[in-house]
Design a protein around this motif. Structure first.
Motif, PDB file in Angstrom:
ATOM      1  N   GLY A  59      -8.585-115.577 -43.136  1.00  5.53           N
ATOM      2  CA  GLY A  59      -9.231-115.860 -41.862  1.00  5.53           C
ATOM      3  C   GLY A  59      -9.040-114.763 -40.850  1.00  5.53           C
ATOM      4  N   GLU A  60      -8.862-113.531 -41.327  1.00  5.47           N
ATOM      5  CA  GLU A  60      -8.622-112.372 -40.476  1.00  5.47           C
ATOM      6  C   GLU A  60      -9.810-112.138 -39.546  1.00  5.47           C
ATOM      7  OE1 GLU A  60      -7.728-108.248 -39.370  1.00  5.47           O
ATOM      8  OE2 GLU A  60      -9.558-109.002 -40.277  1.00  5.47           O
ATOM      9  N   ALA A  61      -9.568-111.557 -38.372  1.00  2.00           N
ATOM     10  CA  ALA A  61     -10.565-111.506 -37.301  1.00  2.00           C
ATOM     11  C   ALA A  61     -11.764-110.624 -37.608  1.00  2.00           C
ATOM     12  CB  ALA A  61      -9.907-111.020 -36.008  1.00  2.00           C
ATOM     13  N   TYR A  62     -11.615-109.651 -38.505  1.00  2.00           N
ATOM     14  CA  TYR A  62     -12.697-108.703 -38.753  1.00  2.00           C
ATOM     15  C   TYR A  62     -13.928-109.382 -39.354  1.00  2.00           C
ATOM     16  CZ  TYR A  62     -15.192-104.696 -40.734  1.00  2.00           C
ATOM     17  OH  TYR A  62     -16.149-103.779 -41.075  1.00  2.00           O
ATOM     18  N   LEU A  63     -13.713-110.314 -40.278  1.00  2.00           N
ATOM     19  CA  LEU A  63     -14.826-111.034 -40.897  1.00  2.00           C
ATOM     20  C   LEU A  63     -14.552-112.537 -40.832  1.00  2.00           C
ATOM     21  CD1 LEU A  63     -15.464-108.799 -44.041  1.00  2.00           C
ATOM     22  CD2 LEU A  63     -16.951-109.013 -42.050  1.00  2.00           C
ATOM     23  N   PRO A  64     -14.618-113.102 -39.644  1.00  2.00           N
ATOM     24  CA  PRO A  64     -14.248-114.519 -39.501  1.00  2.00           C
ATOM     25  C   PRO A  64     -15.291-115.453 -40.110  1.00  2.00           C
ATOM     26  CG  PRO A  64     -15.138-113.680 -37.447  1.00  2.00           C
ATOM     27  CD  PRO A  64     -15.035-112.495 -38.370  1.00  2.00           C
ATOM     28  N   LYS A  65     -14.798-116.461 -40.787  1.00  2.00           N
ATOM     29  CA  LYS A  65     -15.650-117.526 -41.308  1.00  2.00           C
ATOM     30  C   LYS A  65     -14.949-118.845 -40.991  1.00  2.00           C
ATOM     31  CE  LYS A  65     -17.805-114.927 -45.095  1.00  2.00           C
ATOM     32  NZ  LYS A  65     -18.026-114.881 -46.554  1.00  2.00           N
ATOM     33  N   PRO A  66     -15.119-119.347 -39.788  1.00  2.00           N
ATOM     34  CA  PRO A  66     -14.369-120.543 -39.373  1.00  2.00           C
ATOM     35  C   PRO A  66     -14.567-121.740 -40.296  1.00  2.00           C
ATOM     36  CG  PRO A  66     -15.470-119.524 -37.495  1.00  2.00           C
ATOM     37  CD  PRO A  66     -15.988-118.836 -38.715  1.00  2.00           C
ATOM     38  N   GLU A  67     -15.725-121.795 -40.953  1.00  2.00           N
ATOM     39  CA  GLU A  67     -16.020-122.940 -41.814  1.00  2.00           C
ATOM     40  C   GLU A  67     -15.362-122.833 -43.181  1.00  2.00           C
ATOM     41  OE1 GLU A  67     -18.852-119.751 -42.990  1.00  2.00           O
ATOM     42  OE2 GLU A  67     -18.000-120.484 -41.098  1.00  2.00           O
ATOM     43  N   SER A  68     -14.822-121.666 -43.524  1.00  2.00           N
ATOM     44  CA  SER A  68     -14.255-121.458 -44.858  1.00  2.00           C
ATOM     45  C   SER A  68     -12.957-122.229 -45.045  1.00  2.00           C
ATOM     46  CB  SER A  68     -14.008-119.970 -45.099  1.00  2.00           C
ATOM     47  OG  SER A  68     -13.349-119.762 -46.338  1.00  2.00           O
ATOM     48  N   LYS A  69     -12.784-122.783 -46.231  1.00  2.00           N
ATOM     49  CA  LYS A  69     -11.545-123.472 -46.588  1.00  2.00           C
ATOM     50  C   LYS A  69     -10.598-122.569 -47.370  1.00  2.00           C
ATOM     51  CE  LYS A  69     -12.995-127.365 -44.798  1.00  2.00           C
ATOM     52  NZ  LYS A  69     -12.418-127.842 -43.524  1.00  2.00           N
ATOM     53  N   ILE A  70     -11.042-121.343 -47.667  1.00  2.00           N
ATOM     54  CA  ILE A  70     -10.206-120.444 -48.461  1.00  2.00           C
ATOM     55  C   ILE A  70      -8.885-120.125 -47.768  1.00  2.00           C
ATOM     56  CG2 ILE A  70     -10.080-118.206 -49.614  1.00  2.00           C
ATOM     57  CD1 ILE A  70     -11.974-120.180 -50.928  1.00  2.00           C
ATOM     58  N   PRO A  71      -8.855-119.875 -46.439  1.00  2.00           N
ATOM     59  CA  PRO A  71      -7.548-119.656 -45.797  1.00  2.00           C
ATOM     60  C   PRO A  71      -6.592-120.839 -45.959  1.00  2.00           C
ATOM     61  CG  PRO A  71      -9.287-118.846 -44.376  1.00  2.00           C
ATOM     62  CD  PRO A  71      -9.964-119.605 -45.491  1.00  2.00           C
ATOM     63  N   ASP A  72      -7.130-122.058 -45.960  1.00  2.00           N
ATOM     64  CA  ASP A  72      -6.273-123.233 -46.183  1.00  2.00           C
ATOM     65  C   ASP A  72      -5.697-123.207 -47.592  1.00  2.00           C
ATOM     66  OD1 ASP A  72      -7.095-124.081 -43.646  1.00  2.00           O
ATOM     67  OD2 ASP A  72      -8.820-125.142 -44.478  1.00  2.00           O
ATOM     68  N   LEU A  73      -6.525-122.799 -48.562  1.00  2.00           N
ATOM     69  CA  LEU A  73      -6.055-122.676 -49.942  1.00  2.00           C
ATOM     70  C   LEU A  73      -4.968-121.615 -50.033  1.00  2.00           C
ATOM     71  CD1 LEU A  73      -6.271-123.236 -52.999  1.00  2.00           C
ATOM     72  CD2 LEU A  73      -8.148-121.566 -53.068  1.00  2.00           C
ATOM     73  N   PHE A  74      -5.169-120.507 -49.344  1.00  2.00           N
ATOM     74  CA  PHE A  74      -4.158-119.444 -49.340  1.00  2.00           C
ATOM     75  C   PHE A  74      -2.823-119.976 -48.824  1.00  2.00           C
ATOM     76  CE2 PHE A  74      -1.940-116.166 -46.843  1.00  2.00           C
ATOM     77  CZ  PHE A  74      -1.698-115.224 -47.828  1.00  2.00           C
ATOM     78  N   VAL A  75      -2.846-120.699 -47.716  1.00  2.00           N
ATOM     79  CA  VAL A  75      -1.611-121.253 -47.152  1.00  2.00           C
ATOM     80  C   VAL A  75      -0.934-122.182 -48.159  1.00  2.00           C
ATOM     81  CG1 VAL A  75      -0.673-122.776 -45.367  1.00  2.00           C
ATOM     82  CG2 VAL A  75      -2.316-120.991 -44.749  1.00  2.00           C
ATOM     83  N   ASP A  76      -1.713-123.044 -48.804  1.00  2.00           N
ATOM     84  CA  ASP A  76      -1.139-123.977 -49.778  1.00  2.00           C
ATOM     85  C   ASP A  76      -0.508-123.224 -50.951  1.00  2.00           C
ATOM     86  OD1 ASP A  76      -1.909-126.153 -48.273  1.00  2.00           O
ATOM     87  OD2 ASP A  76      -3.720-126.569 -49.442  1.00  2.00           O
ATOM     88  N   MET A  77      -1.190-122.181 -51.424  1.00  2.00           N
ATOM     89  CA  MET A  77      -0.659-121.408 -52.551  1.00  2.00           C
ATOM     90  C   MET A  77       0.642-120.711 -52.167  1.00  2.00           C
ATOM     91  SD  MET A  77      -4.212-119.739 -53.950  1.00  2.00           S
ATOM     92  CE  MET A  77      -3.374-118.629 -55.032  1.00  2.00           C
ATOM     93  N   VAL A  78       0.671-120.114 -50.974  1.00  2.00           N
ATOM     94  CA  VAL A  78       1.885-119.426 -50.529  1.00  2.00           C
ATOM     95  C   VAL A  78       3.017-120.418 -50.343  1.00  2.00           C
ATOM     96  CG1 VAL A  78       2.922-118.139 -48.620  1.00  2.00           C
ATOM     97  CG2 VAL A  78       0.672-117.477 -49.497  1.00  2.00           C
ATOM     98  N   ASN A  79       2.733-121.560 -49.740  1.00  2.00           N
ATOM     99  CA  ASN A  79       3.777-122.565 -49.546  1.00  2.00           C
ATOM    100  C   ASN A  79       4.352-123.036 -50.881  1.00  2.00           C
ATOM    101  OD1 ASN A  79       4.035-122.719 -46.750  1.00  2.00           O
ATOM    102  ND2 ASN A  79       2.357-124.171 -46.538  1.00  2.00           N
ATOM    103  N   GLU A  80       3.504-123.200 -51.867  1.00  2.00           N
ATOM    104  CA  GLU A  80       4.001-123.619 -53.185  1.00  2.00           C
ATOM    105  C   GLU A  80       4.878-122.521 -53.788  1.00  2.00           C
ATOM    106  OE1 GLU A  80       2.188-125.106 -57.441  1.00  2.00           O
ATOM    107  OE2 GLU A  80       1.425-125.925 -55.565  1.00  2.00           O
ATOM    108  N   PHE A  81       4.464-121.287 -53.627  1.00  2.00           N
ATOM    109  CA  PHE A  81       5.270-120.167 -54.130  1.00  2.00           C
ATOM    110  C   PHE A  81       6.635-120.117 -53.444  1.00  2.00           C
ATOM    111  CE2 PHE A  81       6.538-115.706 -53.271  1.00  2.00           C
ATOM    112  CZ  PHE A  81       6.890-115.334 -54.555  1.00  2.00           C
ATOM    113  N   LEU A  82       6.665-120.423 -52.145  1.00  2.00           N
ATOM    114  CA  LEU A  82       7.905-120.301 -51.397  1.00  2.00           C
ATOM    115  C   LEU A  82       8.869-121.453 -51.607  1.00  2.00           C
ATOM    116  CD1 LEU A  82       6.567-118.919 -47.981  1.00  2.00           C
ATOM    117  CD2 LEU A  82       7.546-117.645 -49.893  1.00  2.00           C
ATOM    118  N   ILE A  83       8.384-122.541 -52.184  1.00  2.00           N
ATOM    119  CA  ILE A  83       9.287-123.673 -52.465  1.00  2.00           C
ATOM    120  C   ILE A  83      10.350-123.229 -53.471  1.00  2.00           C
ATOM    121  CG2 ILE A  83       9.461-125.950 -53.550  1.00  2.00           C
ATOM    122  CD1 ILE A  83       6.655-126.527 -52.489  1.00  2.00           C
ATOM    123  N   ASP A  84      11.583-123.594 -53.211  1.00  2.00           N
ATOM    124  CA  ASP A  84      12.675-123.214 -54.125  1.00  2.00           C
ATOM    125  C   ASP A  84      12.434-123.772 -55.510  1.00  2.00           C
ATOM    126  OD1 ASP A  84      14.215-121.728 -52.332  1.00  2.00           O
ATOM    127  OD2 ASP A  84      15.008-123.578 -51.430  1.00  2.00           O
TER     128      ASP A  84
END
Length: 263
Positions: free
Chosen positions: A238-263
């Motif tokens: 969701g970086e500012a250069y090419l914003p797509k507010p309707e995209s769910k991909i940034p939410d997927l990215f957050v979920d993937m990173v959070n799962e990776f960071l879980i011990d």
């Protein structure tokens, strides 16, 4: 030295770090996660979409590096090693012994230096849209640093910086970012193999570095993982250069990173 507007955001703070006045923000609570922006960027341009989500589960420490955003400059070139040392010193001052790190673009290259120089402070690394060798991108990319043209810097980056600093500071940042990439030599395979922290490499399928390079990089890390997401350089966060507010991909990215960071 660059003159900066000292009016920080409400939750922003400053501290003296290795000779510069460094700006950072702290959001949320939980295990510490350090967000490291890319070249020409600020906390806001890179992370405004995903930072509030990470703050729901982490103590997010978002930094602005030498000559970027609110942070001052030093009479020395920008380097990824210095950026890593500045972040490590900030964490020492905050009494944070170990943290997870997420770096986008040049921030990912700073993550590599953190893994090499400050392994004792690194729990896990997330390297997004970064590369470790010059062959990751086309020769045309490197030619652009031989005769750089300020007009090609994304306008959204210029506008955001000018809300914070001066036109002189903006040009200084541009020139120092250009110099760093013009002189970029990268790291050896052996250096990446020496990074023992679990490392998650993320790339867009239409990114600046190729997915093939990202795959090679992820395999060099002893505890490497990789994901390819739909999108261009930064669109998947969701970086500012090419914003797509309707995209769910940034939410997927957050979920993937959070799962990776879980011990």
């Amino acid at each position: 030295m660059t003159t900066l507007n000292t009016q920080a955001q409400t939750n922003g703070k400053y501290t003296q770090v290795n000779g510069i006045k460094m700006y950072y923000e702290v959001h949320g609570s939980g295990s510490p996660l350090v967000l490291i922006h890319g070249g020409g960027s600020t906390i806001k341009t890179n992370f405004s979409r995903i930072m509030p989500q990470f703050a729901k589960t982490h103590q997010v420490i978002a930094v602005e590096l030498q000559a970027h955003g609110h942070t001052g400059d030093r009479n020395a070139p920008e380097t990824f090693t210095q950026d890593a040392d500045d972040i490590a010193e900030l964490l020492t001052q905050l009494k944070i012994n170990t943290a997870d790190f997420l770096g986008f673009s040049n921030g990912g290259q700073t993550c590599i230096e953190l893994g090499l120089r400050h392994a004792n402070k690194v729990r896990k690394l997330v390297i997004a849209s970064a590369f470790y060798s010059r062959d990751a991108v086309s020769p045309e990319f490197w030619k652009g640093f031989e005769q750089p043209d300020f007009k090609y810097m994304p306008q959204v980056y210029k506008d955001e910086y000018l809300k914070i600093g001066t036109a002189e500071g903006l040009m200084n940042m541009f020139n120092k970012d250009v110099e760093r990439m013009h002189n970029f030599t990268g790291w050896t395979d052996e250096q990446l193999k020496s990074i023992t922290a679990p490392t998650f490499v993320v790339i867009g399928n239409q990114d600046l570095p190729t997915p093939e390079h990202a795959a090679k990089m992820s395999r060099l890390f002893p505890k490497g993982q990789m994901a390819v997401l739909p999108g261009t350089h930064g669109s998947y966060i969701g970086e500012a250069y090419l914003p797509k507010p309707e995209s769910k991909i940034p939410d997927l990215f957050v979920d993937m990173v959070n799962e990776f960071l879980i011990d």
